[in-house]
Design a protein around this motif. Structure first.
Motif, PDB file in Angstrom:
ATOM      1  N   VAL A  39       0.837  -1.203   0.000  1.00  0.00           N
ATOM      2  CA  VAL A  39       0.000   0.000   0.000  1.00  0.00           C
ATOM      3  C   VAL A  39       0.872   1.253   0.000  1.00  0.00           C
ATOM      4  N   HIS A  40       1.943   1.240   0.787  1.00  0.00           N
ATOM      5  CA  HIS A  40       2.824   2.413   0.815  1.00  0.00           C
ATOM      6  C   HIS A  40       3.371   2.733  -0.572  1.00  0.00           C
ATOM      7  N   TYR A  41       3.931   1.741  -1.257  1.00  0.00           N
ATOM      8  CA  TYR A  41       4.563   2.036  -2.541  1.00  0.00           C
ATOM      9  C   TYR A  41       3.534   2.341  -3.627  1.00  0.00           C
ATOM     10  N   ALA A  42       2.358   1.729  -3.563  1.00  0.00           N
ATOM     11  CA  ALA A  42       1.307   2.077  -4.516  1.00  0.00           C
ATOM     12  C   ALA A  42       0.855   3.516  -4.308  1.00  0.00           C
ATOM     13  N   ASP A  43       0.722   3.927  -3.049  1.00  0.00           N
ATOM     14  CA  ASP A  43       0.345   5.304  -2.728  1.00  0.00           C
ATOM     15  C   ASP A  43       1.412   6.282  -3.191  1.00  0.00           C
ATOM     16  N   ASP A  44       2.671   5.962  -2.910  1.00  0.00           N
ATOM     17  CA  ASP A  44       3.768   6.871  -3.229  1.00  0.00           C
ATOM     18  C   ASP A  44       3.922   7.061  -4.737  1.00  0.00           C
ATOM     19  N   ILE A  45       3.859   5.976  -5.500  1.00  0.00           N
ATOM     20  CA  ILE A  45       4.042   6.108  -6.944  1.00  0.00           C
ATOM     21  C   ILE A  45       2.885   6.859  -7.573  1.00  0.00           C
ATOM     22  N   ASP A  46       1.671   6.671  -7.045  1.00  0.00           N
ATOM     23  CA  ASP A  46       0.529   7.381  -7.620  1.00  0.00           C
ATOM     24  C   ASP A  46       0.647   8.886  -7.395  1.00  0.00           C
ATOM     25  N   ALA A  47       1.039   9.280  -6.185  1.00  0.00           N
ATOM     26  CA  ALA A  47       1.216  10.700  -5.901  1.00  0.00           C
ATOM     27  C   ALA A  47       2.363  11.287  -6.724  1.00  0.00           C
ATOM     28  N   LYS A  48       3.500  10.591  -6.768  1.00  0.00           N
ATOM     29  CA  LYS A  48       4.662  11.106  -7.486  1.00  0.00           C
ATOM     30  C   LYS A  48       4.412  11.178  -9.002  1.00  0.00           C
ATOM     31  N   PHE A  49       3.734  10.174  -9.539  1.00  0.00           N
ATOM     32  CA  PHE A  49       3.476  10.191 -10.976  1.00  0.00           C
ATOM     33  C   PHE A  49       2.545  11.340 -11.340  1.00  0.00           C
ATOM     34  N   HIS A  50       1.553  11.591 -10.488  1.00  0.00           N
ATOM     35  CA  HIS A  50       0.663  12.733 -10.740  1.00  0.00           C
ATOM     36  C   HIS A  50       1.449  14.035 -10.722  1.00  0.00           C
ATOM     37  N   MET A  51       2.363  14.177  -9.772  1.00  0.00           N
ATOM     38  CA  MET A  51       3.171  15.388  -9.704  1.00  0.00           C
ATOM     39  C   MET A  51       3.984  15.570 -10.979  1.00  0.00           C
ATOM     40  N   MET A  52       4.616  14.490 -11.440  1.00  0.00           N
ATOM     41  CA  MET A  52       5.446  14.586 -12.635  1.00  0.00           C
ATOM     42  C   MET A  52       4.602  14.921 -13.863  1.00  0.00           C
ATOM     43  N   ALA A  53       3.440  14.308 -13.977  1.00  0.00           N
ATOM     44  CA  ALA A  53       2.564  14.592 -15.114  1.00  0.00           C
ATOM     45  C   ALA A  53       2.131  16.052 -15.108  1.00  0.00           C
ATOM     46  N   GLU A  54       1.821  16.599 -13.931  1.00  0.00           N
ATOM     47  CA  GLU A  54       1.398  17.995 -13.844  1.00  0.00           C
ATOM     48  C   GLU A  54       2.547  18.949 -14.145  1.00  0.00           C
ATOM     49  N   ILE A  55       3.750  18.601 -13.710  1.00  0.00           N
ATOM     50  CA  ILE A  55       4.913  19.438 -14.027  1.00  0.00           C
ATOM     51  C   ILE A  55       5.104  19.505 -15.543  1.00  0.00           C
ATOM     52  N   LEU A  56       5.036  18.360 -16.203  1.00  0.00           N
ATOM     53  CA  LEU A  56       5.189  18.339 -17.658  1.00  0.00           C
ATOM     54  C   LEU A  56       4.069  19.117 -18.345  1.00  0.00           C
ATOM     55  N   ARG A  57       2.863  19.026 -17.807  1.00  0.00           N
ATOM     56  CA  ARG A  57       1.718  19.702 -18.431  1.00  0.00           C
ATOM     57  C   ARG A  57       1.818  21.216 -18.295  1.00  0.00           C
ATOM     58  N   ASN A  58       2.344  21.682 -17.171  1.00  0.00           N
ATOM     59  CA  ASN A  58       2.312  23.115 -16.880  1.00  0.00           C
ATOM     60  C   ASN A  58       3.610  23.845 -17.182  1.00  0.00           C
ATOM     61  N   ASP A  59       4.702  23.118 -17.433  1.00  0.00           N
ATOM     62  CA  ASP A  59       5.990  23.785 -17.635  1.00  0.00           C
ATOM     63  C   ASP A  59       6.007  24.551 -18.949  1.00  0.00           C
ATOM     64  N   THR A  60       6.456  25.801 -18.897  1.00  0.00           N
ATOM     65  CA  THR A  60       6.532  26.642 -20.102  1.00  0.00           C
ATOM     66  C   THR A  60       7.963  27.048 -20.438  1.00  0.00           C
ATOM     67  N   SER A  61       8.953  26.475 -19.758  1.00  0.00           N
ATOM     68  CA  SER A  61      10.340  26.849 -20.003  1.00  0.00           C
ATOM     69  C   SER A  61      10.823  26.303 -21.347  1.00  0.00           C
ATOM     70  N   ASP A  62      11.824  26.960 -21.890  1.00  0.00           N
ATOM     71  CA  ASP A  62      12.423  26.508 -23.144  1.00  0.00           C
ATOM     72  C   ASP A  62      13.418  25.385 -22.857  1.00  0.00           C
TER      73      ASP A  62
END
Length: 311
Positions: free
Chosen positions: A271-294
């Motif tokens: 449960v710990h690792y399933a929880d951790d990967i789900d939170a971290k993957f969401h963070m990474m997906a949002e960073i990629l979606r919102n990043d506007t840097s060159d």
């Protein structure tokens, strides 16, 4: 359109002229822009506009070299009559891209199918049933991951599906493990690992805030409390209750993340690792979606505090 005012900050230009930087949002995006001292809205902004209030706005949205801007033509604070025109306070909050009722129904089906331990299943079903309305709305967090309406459902259902995959895999890999991997316990723990968010967070029209008990105690111990209280009406064998409580209190693993104990059972570990990967993957997906840097990598000014390769 109906918008929530999220910010109003009085600043000065390099020449010392005062202006306001304001923020408004609907359910899809937030826009921050200046109200200059010579704007026709300057006095009204200073005297009447209030962060946390809702407004009916007629404006033109523009993408500029300085970012998104709203060219306001008309604006007034929302009144009771606006409900007839479709105003809903929750419409100005970000919301899960998945339909909440469908997610809740899927979670209930998982409980019926995968939690085969009858007393444990009864306890999980009672907790979900007793809190059905709130669980359709609450976020998984105030910030960082799944911080939107029905975010708890989206995150918890995703964690639960990952745990189902993992318990099936490792039960087959280690078929002679003693005691055997308890699939019912792992799935029940996945569903209830964040149930304390019901008491940690209070949903308001302008977003979730911490309750007093959320700030002072947090969601982990309050999740254990919910399980203990429900176990009065839906009794569990003492060892089953102990193991379920452990999954909840250990799911963040480290004391600095809020867990008083690390995972000490196979079910808690999954449960710990399933929880951790789900939170971290969401963070990474949002960073990629919102990043506007060159360039080929993102800025490292993000919740993960690292650059991510974009290619």
């Amino acid at each position: 359109m109906f918008l929530l005012m999220t910010a109003k900050e009085q600043l000065n230009t390099r020449e010392g002229k005062p202006y306001f930087r304001v923020g408004f949002r609907d359910g899809g995006r937030e826009v921050a822009f200046p109200i200059w001292d010579n704007s026709p809205w300057a006095v009204e902004c200073r005297d009447k506009w209030t962060p946390g209030a809702f407004y009916k706005v007629r404006a033109i949205y523009r993408e500029t070299n300085y970012g998104p801007q709203l060219d306001i033509r008309k604006i007034r604070e929302v009144c009771d009559a606006d409900a007839a025109d479709g105003f809903d306070p929750t419409s100005c909050q970000p919301v899960s891209r998945f339909e909440p009722k469908a997610m809740f129904d899927e979670m209930q089906a998982i409980v019926r199918e995968r939690v085969t331990d009858a007393p444990l299943r009864a306890l999980v079903e009672k907790i979900l049933g007793d809190n059905h309305g709130e669980l359709l709305k609450i976020p998984a967090a105030r910030h960082n991951h799944h911080a939107f309406v029905a975010g708890w459902l989206e995150h918890t259902l995703s964690v639960t599906k990952t745990v189902i995959f993992l318990v099936d895999k490792y039960a087959a890999y280690y078929d002679n493990m003693q005691p055997p991997l308890d699939k019912s316990m792992a799935v029940a723990g996945a569903i209830l690992h964040d149930i304390g968010k019901l008491r940690e967070l209070e949903q308001r029209p302008d977003g979730a805030v911490y309750t007093a008990s959320g700030a002072l105690i947090g969601h982990i111990l309050q999740g254990r409390d919910i399980v203990r209280e429900t176990a009065i009406a839906c009794p569990l064998p003492p060892d089953t209750l102990l193991r379920l409580e452990h999954v909840i209190i250990a799911h963040q693993r480290l004391p600095e993340w809020g867990s008083p104990k690390p995972p000490m059972t196979p079910e808690a570990l999954l449960v710990h690792y399933a929880d951790d990967i789900d939170a971290k993957f969401h963070m990474m997906a949002e960073i990629l979606r919102n990043d506007t840097s060159d360039g080929p990598v993102t800025s490292k000014k993000n919740v993960l505090m690292q650059q991510i390769y974009k290619g």
